[in-house]
Motif scaffolding. Sequence first.
Motif, PDB file in Angstrom:
ATOM      1  N   ASP A  98       6.352   7.828   3.820  1.00 53.80           N
ATOM      2  CA  ASP A  98       7.064   6.710   3.188  1.00 53.80           C
ATOM      3  C   ASP A  98       7.113   5.500   4.116  1.00 53.80           C
ATOM      4  O   ASP A  98       8.108   4.803   4.204  1.00 53.80           O
ATOM      5  CB  ASP A  98       8.474   7.149   2.768  1.00 53.80           C
ATOM      6  N   ARG A 102       1.958   1.877   4.624  1.00 54.09           N
ATOM      7  CA  ARG A 102       1.124   2.543   3.614  1.00 54.09           C
ATOM      8  C   ARG A 102       0.998   1.610   2.415  1.00 54.09           C
ATOM      9  O   ARG A 102       1.974   1.227   1.797  1.00 54.09           O
ATOM     10  CB  ARG A 102       1.718   3.872   3.182  1.00 54.09           C
ATOM     11  N   GLY A 103      -0.213   1.232   2.131  1.00 59.22           N
ATOM     12  CA  GLY A 103      -0.470   0.364   0.991  1.00 59.22           C
ATOM     13  C   GLY A 103      -0.149  -1.102   1.226  1.00 59.22           C
ATOM     14  O   GLY A 103      -0.196  -1.895   0.288  1.00 59.22           O
ATOM     15  N   LEU A 104       0.178  -1.478   2.465  1.00 59.49           N
ATOM     16  CA  LEU A 104       0.472  -2.886   2.753  1.00 59.49           C
ATOM     17  C   LEU A 104      -0.733  -3.733   2.387  1.00 59.49           C
ATOM     18  O   LEU A 104      -1.860  -3.417   2.739  1.00 59.49           O
ATOM     19  CB  LEU A 104       0.802  -3.065   4.239  1.00 59.49           C
ATOM     20  N   ASN A 105      -0.472  -4.807   1.669  1.00 67.26           N
ATOM     21  CA  ASN A 105      -1.540  -5.657   1.160  1.00 67.26           C
ATOM     22  C   ASN A 105      -1.475  -7.004   1.856  1.00 67.26           C
ATOM     23  O   ASN A 105      -0.477  -7.716   1.769  1.00 67.26           O
ATOM     24  CB  ASN A 105      -1.377  -5.807  -0.355  1.00 67.26           C
ATOM     25  N   GLN A 108      -0.806 -10.153  -0.407  1.00 68.64           N
ATOM     26  CA  GLN A 108       0.603 -10.263  -0.819  1.00 68.64           C
ATOM     27  C   GLN A 108       1.470 -10.739   0.340  1.00 68.64           C
ATOM     28  O   GLN A 108       2.384 -11.548   0.152  1.00 68.64           O
ATOM     29  CB  GLN A 108       1.116  -8.921  -1.347  1.00 68.64           C
ATOM     30  N   GLN A 138      -3.618  -5.709   7.022  1.00 73.28           N
ATOM     31  CA  GLN A 138      -3.821  -4.630   6.069  1.00 73.28           C
ATOM     32  C   GLN A 138      -3.152  -3.351   6.555  1.00 73.28           C
ATOM     33  O   GLN A 138      -3.177  -3.038   7.742  1.00 73.28           O
ATOM     34  CB  GLN A 138      -5.316  -4.392   5.857  1.00 73.28           C
ATOM     35  N   GLY A 139      -2.587  -2.609   5.648  1.00 72.48           N
ATOM     36  CA  GLY A 139      -1.967  -1.323   5.984  1.00 72.48           C
ATOM     37  C   GLY A 139      -2.979  -0.193   5.899  1.00 72.48           C
ATOM     38  O   GLY A 139      -4.183  -0.405   6.008  1.00 72.48           O
ATOM     39  N   ASP A 141      -3.938   3.761   3.820  1.00 77.29           N
ATOM     40  CA  ASP A 141      -3.730   4.528   2.590  1.00 77.29           C
ATOM     41  C   ASP A 141      -3.130   5.906   2.847  1.00 77.29           C
ATOM     42  O   ASP A 141      -2.363   6.411   2.049  1.00 77.29           O
ATOM     43  CB  ASP A 141      -5.058   4.688   1.833  1.00 77.29           C
ATOM     44  N   CYS A 142      -3.491   6.503   3.979  1.00 80.38           N
ATOM     45  CA  CYS A 142      -3.079   7.879   4.273  1.00 80.38           C
ATOM     46  C   CYS A 142      -2.497   7.933   5.685  1.00 80.38           C
ATOM     47  O   CYS A 142      -3.204   7.616   6.654  1.00 80.38           O
ATOM     48  CB  CYS A 142      -4.288   8.809   4.154  1.00 80.38           C
ATOM     49  N   SER A 146      -4.333   7.671   9.436  1.00 77.07           N
ATOM     50  CA  SER A 146      -3.937   6.631  10.389  1.00 77.07           C
ATOM     51  C   SER A 146      -3.588   7.247  11.746  1.00 77.07           C
ATOM     52  O   SER A 146      -3.983   6.727  12.792  1.00 77.07           O
ATOM     53  CB  SER A 146      -2.750   5.838   9.840  1.00 77.07           C
TER      54      SER A 146
END
Length: 187
Positions: A98, A102-105, A108, A138-139, A141-142, A146
């Motif tokens: 969490d 993770r998923g940082l774009n 955005q 960029q973040g 995915d897993c 990482s």
Amino acid sequence: MSELSKILAHNQQFVAHGEYSHLFTDKYPNRHLAILGCMDARMMELLPQSMGLKNGDAKLIKNAGATVTHLWGSVMRSLLIAVYELDVREIMVVAHHDCGMRGLNAAQMLQRAMAMGISAERIELLQNAGIDLDSWLQGFDCVEDSVRHTVSMIRKHPLMPPSVAVHGLVIHPQTGKLEVVVQDDHA
């Protein structure tokens, strides 16, 4: 009252009453350990308590995602100083489930920067100067991948001695349960 004012008021009482005395130690980690952890606020007390660490036991380096993104950046420099100057013999990369990374774009995040007053021209200037903001912001995915990547970067650094064990773990942000992702046989 600002957070700084609250902290300074508390600090004045902390020092005046000698509340620091039970925390005294020196700069060398008692357990010859350095930990690269995430800056997530949930980890302030959970991480050391889940690992049975007390003040003075380890060097703790924190950043977003518990990552090494550049071999010659400040995180890697801190780890090398810990090894060569502070008698660290074991390194643990500890990320968590969490994670905000993770998923940082990147796109955005740059939109948020512009909403907070950073001009599009400034962002364009940085991009035209060769700064790859999309990769830098960029973040991942897993979280396990990482951790593996960060452990590999530390292990393969040309100045990291092979005798230093480098492990990778993931911690659950509510329970503190640790999962081993990479266990170095040097330990």
